[in-house]
Design a protein around this motif. Sequence first.
Motif: not given
Length: 366
Positions: A135-138, A145-146, A287-288, A302-307
């Motif tokens: 969820i956070t990645r997107n 929406r969640y 968390i986001f 992009d925050h994906t790597i940090v996440l």
Amino acid sequence: MKRYQFNEITTMQYIFLISGTQIGIGILSLPAQLADIANTDGWIAIVIGWIISIIASTIIIKTMKKHEQDTIFDLSRRYFGRIFGTFLHLAFVAYALLASITVVFTSIHITQVWVLPNTPNYLIMMLFMLPGFLITRNGVRVLGRYAEVVFYLTLWMPILIAVPLQKGTILHMLPMLKEGWAPIIQAVKTTVLSFLGFELAFVFYPFLKEKKHAVKAMVIANSISAFTFLLITITCFIFFSPDETPSLIWPTLSLLKTIEFSFIERFEVIFLSFYLFVMSTTGIPYIFTTVFGISQLIGKKDHTIVLLVAVCIFIFTSFLYNPSFSHIQTMGSWWERYGLWGAYFFPIGLFIYTSIARWFQGGKNK
């Protein structure tokens, strides 16, 4: 062109995102905390706390309205320079991280006590982190929406929580103002901390599609939270005796144990399993905010790597550390202490400072 044009959220999603962040773990112990300070007059403190949270929320929106495409991370450097701005940036990230840790470990502790007593905490952490990561990645759009889906899925919960009212006695609520206004004013601090979550408007406001409805959305979000707090608190006060409520650790869950159906046993386990979704709407936005803030700090779009790194650290930590209830209470008190300054005093100071700075710069024309 809008900065977050492809990640915008609707007004309804914004409302449910904020109210979902507010209604999390605090509600489980709120009735006991209020009863301990102000007896059954504690519900009045909720009303006062609701008004204060709306005022603080409106001040945040008024500040952000002057910078519609920026988050608090952008404002910190713009108004406070590189060094002090970075310090403020880190302080907000640290606050969000502390809130994330508190919510995640509290959720694991409650799950172990009430639902899965023999399951190691690292397995529960993995179960929490997998959907949390997806969820956070997107980004904020999926977060919104969640939160909206979870709100609709859990609409039945307040109705069932009110079922024990028929077995209680309204006389527990009388007389009003038993000990005067002093205990109620003391209890207001507890209630304003239960409304924590609206301060994430500092991050989510730029993603709101219809910004002209921002103030109204914050009022509705705070009102949804206030209604929920009042319903559960008054139900606990009416069902339990005034002396019994302060002695309960989680009176909301104790209330659920009294609900019985002929066709199902341990209803509270089913209820709590659904309530984990509500708790996730508190933890995931924090968390986001943490990973988004770190990504901004190191210059990553992009925050994906940090996440991914954050999720791995959470899971690895759960292998080594299983906090006791007293440790979780300590984390919660740190979060509340930090949140009191971050959500109520900081917005006032920031609004005054940015207004003065813009006035010296010549207002909107420069």
